[in-house]
Design a protein around this motif. Structure first.
Motif, PDB file in Angstrom:
ATOM      1  N   THR A 425       0.840  -1.196   0.000  1.00 27.02           N
ATOM      2  CA  THR A 425       0.000   0.000   0.000  1.00 27.02           C
ATOM      3  C   THR A 425       0.876   1.248   0.000  1.00 27.02           C
ATOM      4  O   THR A 425       1.876   1.327   0.715  1.00 27.02           O
ATOM      5  N   ILE A 426       0.501   2.222  -0.817  1.00 27.41           N
ATOM      6  CA  ILE A 426       1.279   3.455  -0.927  1.00 27.41           C
ATOM      7  C   ILE A 426       1.097   4.303   0.320  1.00 27.41           C
ATOM      8  O   ILE A 426      -0.019   4.471   0.825  1.00 27.41           O
ATOM      9  N   THR A 427       2.210   4.814   0.841  1.00 30.84           N
ATOM     10  CA  THR A 427       2.170   5.725   1.988  1.00 30.84           C
ATOM     11  C   THR A 427       2.645   7.094   1.543  1.00 30.84           C
ATOM     12  O   THR A 427       3.494   7.211   0.645  1.00 30.84           O
ATOM     13  N   TYR A 428       2.079   8.128   2.149  1.00 32.71           N
ATOM     14  CA  TYR A 428       2.428   9.502   1.778  1.00 32.71           C
ATOM     15  C   TYR A 428       3.282  10.181   2.845  1.00 32.71           C
ATOM     16  O   TYR A 428       3.798  11.266   2.613  1.00 32.71           O
ATOM     17  N   GLN A 429       3.439   9.546   3.987  1.00 34.62           N
ATOM     18  CA  GLN A 429       4.247  10.101   5.061  1.00 34.62           C
ATOM     19  C   GLN A 429       5.693   9.662   4.883  1.00 34.62           C
ATOM     20  O   GLN A 429       5.980   8.487   4.675  1.00 34.62           O
ATOM     21  N   ALA A 430       6.624  10.606   4.930  1.00 37.68           N
ATOM     22  CA  ALA A 430       8.035  10.289   4.742  1.00 37.68           C
ATOM     23  C   ALA A 430       8.506   9.326   5.820  1.00 37.68           C
ATOM     24  O   ALA A 430       8.238   9.529   7.019  1.00 37.68           O
ATOM     25  N   VAL A 431       9.224   8.279   5.422  1.00 38.48           N
ATOM     26  CA  VAL A 431       9.729   7.301   6.392  1.00 38.48           C
ATOM     27  C   VAL A 431      10.908   7.906   7.142  1.00 38.48           C
ATOM     28  O   VAL A 431      11.642   8.735   6.607  1.00 38.48           O
ATOM     29  N   PRO A 432      11.123   7.505   8.381  1.00 37.96           N
ATOM     30  CA  PRO A 432      12.251   8.062   9.144  1.00 37.96           C
ATOM     31  C   PRO A 432      13.586   7.618   8.570  1.00 37.96           C
ATOM     32  O   PRO A 432      13.715   6.533   7.996  1.00 37.96           O
ATOM     33  N   SER A 433      14.594   8.459   8.737  1.00 36.77           N
ATOM     34  CA  SER A 433      15.927   8.166   8.207  1.00 36.77           C
ATOM     35  C   SER A 433      16.979   8.724   9.142  1.00 36.77           C
ATOM     36  O   SER A 433      16.793   9.771   9.764  1.00 36.77           O
ATOM     37  N   ASP A 434      18.114   8.003   9.238  1.00 45.23           N
ATOM     38  CA  ASP A 434      19.248   8.466  10.040  1.00 45.23           C
ATOM     39  C   ASP A 434      20.176   9.379   9.252  1.00 45.23           C
ATOM     40  O   ASP A 434      21.084   9.985   9.838  1.00 45.23           O
ATOM     41  N   VAL A 435      19.975   9.458   7.949  1.00 35.49           N
ATOM     42  CA  VAL A 435      20.827  10.314   7.117  1.00 35.49           C
ATOM     43  C   VAL A 435      20.314  11.743   7.219  1.00 35.49           C
ATOM     44  O   VAL A 435      19.127  11.997   6.969  1.00 35.49           O
ATOM     45  N   PRO A 436      21.156  12.681   7.624  1.00 33.20           N
ATOM     46  CA  PRO A 436      20.694  14.074   7.724  1.00 33.20           C
ATOM     47  C   PRO A 436      20.290  14.617   6.353  1.00 33.20           C
ATOM     48  O   PRO A 436      20.949  14.370   5.351  1.00 33.20           O
ATOM     49  N   SER A 437      19.180  15.324   6.343  1.00 25.00           N
ATOM     50  CA  SER A 437      18.680  15.873   5.080  1.00 25.00           C
ATOM     51  C   SER A 437      19.532  17.065   4.659  1.00 25.00           C
ATOM     52  O   SER A 437      19.993  17.853   5.494  1.00 25.00           O
ATOM     53  N   GLU A 438      19.730  17.152   3.370  1.00 27.74           N
ATOM     54  CA  GLU A 438      20.512  18.255   2.814  1.00 27.74           C
ATOM     55  C   GLU A 438      19.599  19.154   1.998  1.00 27.74           C
ATOM     56  O   GLU A 438      18.918  18.685   1.086  1.00 27.74           O
ATOM     57  N   GLU A 439      19.586  20.414   2.346  1.00 31.90           N
ATOM     58  CA  GLU A 439      18.800  21.365   1.568  1.00 31.90           C
ATOM     59  C   GLU A 439      19.559  21.677   0.285  1.00 31.90           C
ATOM     60  O   GLU A 439      20.739  22.020   0.331  1.00 31.90           O
ATOM     61  N   PRO A 440      18.900  21.523  -0.870  1.00 33.96           N
ATOM     62  CA  PRO A 440      19.614  21.831  -2.116  1.00 33.96           C
ATOM     63  C   PRO A 440      20.012  23.298  -2.190  1.00 33.96           C
ATOM     64  O   PRO A 440      19.272  24.187  -1.786  1.00 33.96           O
ATOM     65  N   LYS A 441      21.245  23.543  -2.654  1.00 33.40           N
ATOM     66  CA  LYS A 441      21.738  24.908  -2.766  1.00 33.40           C
ATOM     67  C   LYS A 441      21.063  25.605  -3.932  1.00 33.40           C
ATOM     68  O   LYS A 441      21.125  25.133  -5.069  1.00 33.40           O
ATOM     69  N   VAL A 442      20.425  26.704  -3.632  1.00 33.00           N
ATOM     70  CA  VAL A 442      19.738  27.467  -4.666  1.00 33.00           C
ATOM     71  C   VAL A 442      20.647  28.606  -5.102  1.00 33.00           C
ATOM     72  O   VAL A 442      21.008  29.473  -4.298  1.00 33.00           O
ATOM     73  N   ALA A 443      21.053  28.590  -6.350  1.00 29.96           N
ATOM     74  CA  ALA A 443      21.931  29.629  -6.868  1.00 29.96           C
ATOM     75  C   ALA A 443      21.122  30.910  -7.095  1.00 29.96           C
ATOM     76  O   ALA A 443      20.081  30.883  -7.749  1.00 29.96           O
ATOM     77  N   THR A 444      21.596  32.001  -6.518  1.00 28.51           N
ATOM     78  CA  THR A 444      20.900  33.270  -6.685  1.00 28.51           C
ATOM     79  C   THR A 444      21.222  33.858  -8.050  1.00 28.51           C
ATOM     80  O   THR A 444      22.323  33.703  -8.564  1.00 28.51           O
ATOM     81  N   ALA A 445      20.240  34.516  -8.626  1.00 27.61           N
ATOM     82  CA  ALA A 445      20.415  35.103  -9.948  1.00 27.61           C
ATOM     83  C   ALA A 445      21.350  36.308  -9.877  1.00 27.61           C
ATOM     84  O   ALA A 445      21.399  37.021  -8.866  1.00 27.61           O
ATOM     85  N   TYR A 446      22.093  36.518 -10.935  1.00 29.63           N
ATOM     86  CA  TYR A 446      23.003  37.659 -10.997  1.00 29.63           C
ATOM     87  C   TYR A 446      22.199  38.948 -11.088  1.00 29.63           C
ATOM     88  O   TYR A 446      21.244  39.049 -11.857  1.00 29.63           O
ATOM     89  N   ARG A 447      22.617  39.938 -10.289  1.00 32.24           N
ATOM     90  CA  ARG A 447      21.979  41.246 -10.320  1.00 32.24           C
ATOM     91  C   ARG A 447      23.043  42.301 -10.602  1.00 32.24           C
ATOM     92  O   ARG A 447      24.075  42.347  -9.926  1.00 32.24           O
TER      93      ARG A 447
END
Length: 580
Positions: A425-447
């Motif tokens: 059965t499909i679950t929608y709740q994220a399963v627990p993990s011991d690996v720390p989550s990494e936020e993807p680096k968002v490159a800011t646009a050149y100004r």
């Protein structure tokens, strides 16, 4: 008894070794680590019970279950390996070479009996493309493309050609999956003004004008990709040209065709123009998903009538992957895209998760239908090599990064036969993990420096189209978003402009008085009798009409360019200037 956990095989500068699958991820003892960089190739059998690899000197075969070495073949130059579907034959290929005097080289395609270790047959196979013979799932027939015709062998007797399928210049063929009756799809490229075509045959009925089960011809095809569904009832054909003569695409032009074994055929109508990135069948054989169109690409599920069933909207994607059980679909953007993934429940068309696997060059579903493998491999990328094991809910369960001075060349799951792992059965709740989550680096646009101290205005080159079940429905009481409200105002302004244009063109209706705040065209519609003056009046009316359109755009919130504002003001001033 519960099925064992699939193994993970890793090949790189650190050697060749195996890792236990989830949830342990420890190094396996099935294969002692082969240190060094000599391993060029490895493969599993279709059921995952046999494993073959080359160590630079020999090709070895082991039984994964009892870890016993079965055979070793002296083939130091072999770079391709493949087991037959029932583990009867091991096919090996090494680069074709000729002697200095120009005589034919020694056969470079060998077929070995896995049980006895003897060589059943050797062939000359110059090209690496389509080097491996194709077997039916029960190994009753085996086929090879030789000199533009298909040769068929039966019961792994390669000394006798049982049947031949001869058409003028057969370029490619694909055997159907599944049991008897066996079917084969063949592709013949066009020449001298004749179109290319794909035909479906049922083995061994190849002779006669009406022998083909189905036929589809097309002119725009330099190469094709043929995809059978699992039940062998239909083939999808992606026809590609190397050059798009319209100049719309650098990557040529692609069309998608549907051919059924009952003789039906159709061109799949794709709502958005652009390349076809990926097409994949569901394991149910009742539907397929296509990813297509200029970026941001659309993704749509079609049924066997080639009618769209569900539209996923647009997004940064170029690949689609159904889970082994067919109930989950992953839409992903790899290669030159950022690695964004969308995991969908295709039974309820509900989004499960949106993980990001940056710099990924490889993706594979685990046979259990729950876990996903993504990897960054050389030579596609030589930095940040490594792999990750995900749960489809978006959690990273295991991660391995290759040392900075090393490279990862290949990683893959141990295969299992269908039905070994039951669908869950499909679950929608994220399963627990011991690996720390990494936020993807968002490159800011050149100004530019002149704008760095000013407020940031959010603007997109393309507006993403939402999936069809997330689009605002008519009569919905929910408040509209800023973009929807802006589009609604534009639509209303265009509608008002059209009504005004109709009233101006109608001779029987008197024009309504214009509001005092809005300057109107004060020129008479009557002709002066002088063609030169009438032409100038006509041009001035056009400019005044353009001014009205610019006003409507400004009213909807669109930012006008300075040259547009100056031109409108100058035209309006000229139309109201009356010399004394």
């Amino acid at each position: 008894m519960a099925p064992s956990t699939p193994l993970l095989t890793v090949r790189g500068s650190e050697g060749l070794y195996m890792v236990n699958g989830p949830p342990h991820f420890t190094e396996s003892t099935v294969l002692p680590r082969e240190s060094g960089k000599n391993c060029k190739v490895y493969t599993f059998s279709k059921d995952g019970t046999l494993f073959a690899w080359g160590d630079g000197e020999k090709i070895n075969i082991i039984n994964v279950t009892n870890k016993r070495l079965l055979h070793s073949f002296n083939l130091p130059k072999a770079v391709c390996l493949e087991f037959s579907p029932k583990n009867t034959v091991l096919a090996t290929w090494q680069p074709y070479t000729t002697s200095k005097d120009g005589t034919a080289g020694i056969p470079n395609l060998q077929l070995y009996d896995v049980k006895t270790g003897t060589c059943l047959k050797s062939f000359n196979q110059k090209k690496m493309q389509n080097w491996c013979p194709s077997w039916s799932e029960d190994e009753t027939i085996c086929a090879r493309n030789v000199n533009n015709e298909v040769h068929f062998f039966e019961s792994n007797n390669f000394n006798t050609i049982t049947n031949k399928l001869h058409l003028q210049k057969i370029s490619d063929f694909v055997l159907s999956p599944g049991p008897q009756p066996y079917k084969v799809a063949v592709y013949v490229p066009g020449s001298k003004g004749a179109p290319s075509f794909v035909r479906l045959y049922q083995y061994p009925n190849f002779d006669g004008p009406h022998a083909a089960l189905a036929n589809k011809s097309f002119f725009k095809a330099d190469k094709v990709t043929m995809l059978w569904n699992k039940k062998a009832t239909a083939v999808l054909v992606i026809a590609s040209t190397d050059v798009d003569k319209t100049g719309a695409s650098y990557y040529g032009e692609q069309t998608l065709h549907y051919i059924a074994t009952n003789g039906e055929s159709a061109v799949v109508q794709l709502p958005k123009n652009g390349p076809i990135y990926d097409v994949v069948w569901n394991s149910s054989s009742a539907e397929f998903c296509a990813v297509y169109g200029f970026m941001p690409a659309k993704a749509t599920i079609f049924n066997l009538k080639c009618d769209p069933v569900f539209d996923f909207g647009t997004g940064p994607r170029n690949a689609a992957y159904y889970s082994p059980h067919g109930h989950i679909l992953v839409l992903a953007g790899f290669g030159n895209l950022r690695g964004q993934m969308e995991v969908w429940d295709v039974k309820n068309y509900k989004l499960i998760s949106k993980p990001v696997a940056s710099d990924s060059t490889y993706f594979a579903w685990c046979p259990d239908g729950e876990h996903i493998l993504t990897a960054t491999c050389a030579p596609r990328l030589r930095v940040n090599n490594g792999y990750k094991i995900w749960h489809y809910t978006g959690s990273v369960l295991h991660k391995y990064d290759v040392p900075s001075n090393g490279e990862l060349w290949q990683v893959s799951w141990q295969p299992f036969l269908d039905g070994i792992f039951p669908a869950k059965t499909i679950t929608y709740q994220a399963v627990p993990s011991d690996v720390p989550s990494e936020e993807p680096k968002v490159a800011t646009a050149y100004r530019p420096p002149a704008l760095r101290n000013k407020p940031i205005t959010n603007s997109k080159l393309h507006e993403d189209e939402p999936p069809q079940n997330m689009k605002p429905q008519p009569g919905n009481d929910k408040p509209l978003s800023k973009t929807a409200l802006k589009n609604q105002r534009k639509h209303e302004a265009k509608k008002a402009a059209k009504q005004e244009a109709r009233s101006d063109k109608s001779p029987d209706l008197a024009p309504a008085p214009a509001p005092q705040s809005t300057p109107r065209n004060t020129l008479s519609h009557s002709t002066s009798g002088d063609p030169e003056i009438d032409r100038k009046i006509k041009n001035l009316r056009k400019k005044l009409k353009a001014i009205e359109q610019l006003k409507e755009q400004a009213a909807t919130g669109k930012q006008l360019e300075k040259n547009q504002v100056f031109s409108a003001f100058f035209t309006w001033a000229c139309s109201h200037y009356h010399p004394s």
